[in-house]
Write a protein that holds these residues in place. Structure first.
Motif, PDB file in Angstrom:
ATOM      1  N   ASN A  49      28.074  42.152  37.288  1.00 45.03           N
ATOM      2  CA  ASN A  49      29.605  41.525  36.384  1.00 45.03           C
ATOM      3  C   ASN A  49      30.942  41.835  37.123  1.00 45.03           C
ATOM      4  OD1 ASN A  49      29.690  43.914  35.753  1.00 45.03           O
ATOM      5  ND2 ASN A  49      29.875  43.783  34.045  1.00 45.03           N
ATOM      6  N   GLY A  50      31.219  42.585  38.278  1.00 47.96           N
ATOM      7  CA  GLY A  50      32.324  41.824  39.222  1.00 47.96           C
ATOM      8  C   GLY A  50      33.262  43.112  38.423  1.00 47.96           C
ATOM      9  N   LEU A  51      33.029  44.615  38.277  1.00 45.60           N
ATOM     10  CA  LEU A  51      33.419  45.933  37.889  1.00 45.60           C
ATOM     11  C   LEU A  51      33.966  46.696  38.503  1.00 45.60           C
ATOM     12  CD1 LEU A  51      33.458  47.104  34.772  1.00 45.60           C
ATOM     13  CD2 LEU A  51      31.423  48.593  35.278  1.00 45.60           C
ATOM     14  N   TYR A  52      33.460  46.129  39.760  1.00 43.44           N
ATOM     15  CA  TYR A  52      34.226  47.615  40.627  1.00 43.44           C
ATOM     16  C   TYR A  52      35.228  46.730  40.772  1.00 43.44           C
ATOM     17  CZ  TYR A  52      35.249  49.404  44.950  1.00 43.44           C
ATOM     18  OH  TYR A  52      36.202  50.482  45.703  1.00 43.44           O
ATOM     19  N   GLU A  53      34.981  45.321  41.123  1.00 41.13           N
ATOM     20  CA  GLU A  53      36.765  45.043  40.879  1.00 41.13           C
ATOM     21  C   GLU A  53      37.622  44.761  40.277  1.00 41.13           C
ATOM     22  OE1 GLU A  53      33.343  43.876  41.890  1.00 41.13           O
ATOM     23  OE2 GLU A  53      34.142  43.295  44.141  1.00 41.13           O
ATOM     24  N   SER A  54      37.377  44.618  38.799  1.00 39.09           N
ATOM     25  CA  SER A  54      38.016  45.684  37.831  1.00 39.09           C
ATOM     26  C   SER A  54      38.493  47.072  37.644  1.00 39.09           C
ATOM     27  CB  SER A  54      37.314  45.317  36.518  1.00 39.09           C
ATOM     28  OG  SER A  54      36.508  44.072  36.310  1.00 39.09           O
ATOM     29  N   TYR A  55      37.812  47.998  38.348  1.00 36.40           N
ATOM     30  CA  TYR A  55      37.772  48.922  38.271  1.00 36.40           C
ATOM     31  C   TYR A  55      39.134  49.680  39.692  1.00 36.40           C
ATOM     32  CZ  TYR A  55      37.375  53.457  41.154  1.00 36.40           C
ATOM     33  OH  TYR A  55      37.724  54.460  41.613  1.00 36.40           O
ATOM     34  N   LEU A  56      38.681  48.728  40.438  1.00 36.81           N
ATOM     35  CA  LEU A  56      39.574  48.353  41.715  1.00 36.81           C
ATOM     36  C   LEU A  56      41.448  48.288  40.741  1.00 36.81           C
ATOM     37  CD1 LEU A  56      38.198  47.123  45.049  1.00 36.81           C
ATOM     38  CD2 LEU A  56      39.177  49.542  44.396  1.00 36.81           C
ATOM     39  N   ASP A  57      41.236  46.863  40.334  1.00 40.52           N
ATOM     40  CA  ASP A  57      42.454  46.569  39.594  1.00 40.52           C
ATOM     41  C   ASP A  57      42.907  47.818  38.408  1.00 40.52           C
ATOM     42  OD1 ASP A  57      44.429  44.252  38.664  1.00 40.52           O
ATOM     43  OD2 ASP A  57      43.013  44.171  36.784  1.00 40.52           O
ATOM     44  N   VAL A  58      42.573  47.735  37.633  1.00 37.45           N
ATOM     45  CA  VAL A  58      42.965  49.427  37.438  1.00 37.45           C
ATOM     46  C   VAL A  58      43.048  50.187  37.600  1.00 37.45           C
ATOM     47  CG1 VAL A  58      42.695  50.369  34.524  1.00 37.45           C
ATOM     48  CG2 VAL A  58      41.450  47.474  34.883  1.00 37.45           C
ATOM     49  N   GLN A  60      43.821  51.228  40.472  1.00 39.89           N
ATOM     50  CA  GLN A  60      45.240  50.706  42.370  1.00 39.89           C
ATOM     51  C   GLN A  60      44.815  52.529  42.596  1.00 39.89           C
ATOM     52  OE1 GLN A  60      48.854  49.271  39.914  1.00 39.89           O
ATOM     53  NE2 GLN A  60      47.517  48.089  39.254  1.00 39.89           N
ATOM     54  N   GLN A  61      45.774  52.461  42.668  1.00 38.13           N
ATOM     55  CA  GLN A  61      45.940  53.294  43.869  1.00 38.13           C
ATOM     56  C   GLN A  61      45.121  54.624  44.219  1.00 38.13           C
ATOM     57  OE1 GLN A  61      48.515  52.976  41.566  1.00 38.13           O
ATOM     58  NE2 GLN A  61      49.264  54.504  41.313  1.00 38.13           N
ATOM     59  N   VAL A  62      45.099  55.126  42.706  1.00 41.03           N
ATOM     60  CA  VAL A  62      44.094  56.290  42.667  1.00 41.03           C
ATOM     61  C   VAL A  62      42.181  55.948  42.296  1.00 41.03           C
ATOM     62  CG1 VAL A  62      45.428  57.942  41.198  1.00 41.03           C
ATOM     63  CG2 VAL A  62      43.880  56.218  39.877  1.00 41.03           C
ATOM     64  N   ALA A  63      42.140  54.922  42.604  1.00 41.34           N
ATOM     65  CA  ALA A  63      40.840  54.370  42.756  1.00 41.34           C
ATOM     66  C   ALA A  63      39.872  54.699  44.172  1.00 41.34           C
ATOM     67  CB  ALA A  63      40.609  52.694  42.861  1.00 41.34           C
ATOM     68  N   ILE A  64      39.120  55.155  43.932  1.00 37.72           N
ATOM     69  CA  ILE A  64      38.030  55.840  45.641  1.00 37.72           C
ATOM     70  C   ILE A  64      38.002  54.599  46.090  1.00 37.72           C
ATOM     71  CG2 ILE A  64      36.107  57.070  46.396  1.00 37.72           C
ATOM     72  CD1 ILE A  64      36.432  57.999  44.142  1.00 37.72           C
ATOM     73  N   PRO A  65      38.202  54.245  47.943  1.00 37.74           N
ATOM     74  CA  PRO A  65      36.944  52.798  48.415  1.00 37.74           C
ATOM     75  C   PRO A  65      36.157  53.029  48.271  1.00 37.74           C
ATOM     76  CG  PRO A  65      39.600  54.194  49.250  1.00 37.74           C
ATOM     77  CD  PRO A  65      38.996  54.618  48.343  1.00 37.74           C
ATOM     78  N   LYS A  66      35.322  51.944  48.132  1.00 36.55           N
ATOM     79  CA  LYS A  66      33.738  51.477  48.171  1.00 36.55           C
ATOM     80  C   LYS A  66      33.073  53.143  49.091  1.00 36.55           C
ATOM     81  CE  LYS A  66      30.706  47.911  46.393  1.00 36.55           C
ATOM     82  NZ  LYS A  66      30.585  47.584  46.162  1.00 36.55           N
ATOM     83  N   ASN A  67      33.849  52.323  50.223  1.00 34.58           N
ATOM     84  CA  ASN A  67      32.857  52.910  51.565  1.00 34.58           C
ATOM     85  C   ASN A  67      32.855  54.519  51.718  1.00 34.58           C
ATOM     86  OD1 ASN A  67      35.601  53.593  52.057  1.00 34.58           O
ATOM     87  ND2 ASN A  67      35.574  52.642  53.976  1.00 34.58           N
ATOM     88  N   ARG A  68      33.347  55.100  50.540  1.00 39.24           N
ATOM     89  CA  ARG A  68      33.461  56.712  50.458  1.00 39.24           C
ATOM     90  C   ARG A  68      33.530  56.893  49.310  1.00 39.24           C
ATOM     91  NH1 ARG A  68      38.457  58.953  49.349  1.00 39.24           N
ATOM     92  NH2 ARG A  68      37.101  60.818  50.239  1.00 39.24           N
ATOM     93  N   LEU A  69      32.856  56.374  48.362  1.00 41.80           N
ATOM     94  CA  LEU A  69      31.840  56.549  47.595  1.00 41.80           C
ATOM     95  C   LEU A  69      29.876  57.058  47.948  1.00 41.80           C
ATOM     96  CD1 LEU A  69      32.808  54.185  44.561  1.00 41.80           C
ATOM     97  CD2 LEU A  69      33.642  56.207  44.728  1.00 41.80           C
TER      98      LEU A  69
END
Length: 105
Positions: A49-58, A60-69
């Motif tokens: 449902n695009g939740l990761y993209e929403s997570y990035l949007d909300v 922003q600079q404190v979001a953890i990049p997917k390749n590090r999770l």
């Protein structure tokens, strides 16, 4: 919720059950406030449902990049996988071994 009231009465003596030949199990509940909130520790990873993209949007600079999770499998959730904070590999091992679970509000 329980309310604790101070009294001048001694507590009842504690009676412990007899030991059994079963491994010890405990529930440990951590309530975290502030910088280590649930989306900092456990983020969307593979979601239809695009939740990761929403997570990035909300976030922003404190979001953890997917390749590090650290991806962990999830069942009966919006996401088929969640991403654990990269500094928590011990939690991932416990979860993968079935010795830990997550629940967030």
């Amino acid at each position: 919720t329980n309310t604790v009231k101070s009294t001048d009465q001694p507590r009842d003596a504690v009676q412990f059950p007899e030991p059994q030949n079963k491994p010890y199990r405990a529930v440990v509940y951590l309530l975290l406030n502030g910088g280590c909130d649930s989306f900092n520790m456990l983020a969307p990873y593979t979601c239809s449902n695009g939740l990761y993209e929403s997570y990035l949007d909300v976030r922003q600079q404190v979001a953890i990049p997917k390749n590090r999770l650290l991806p962990i499998s999830a069942s009966n959730q919006v996401c088929s996988e969640l991403g654990l904070h990269p500094e928590l590999p011990a939690f991932k091992s416990l979860y993968d071994d079935g010795d830990m679970l997550f629940f967030a509000n």
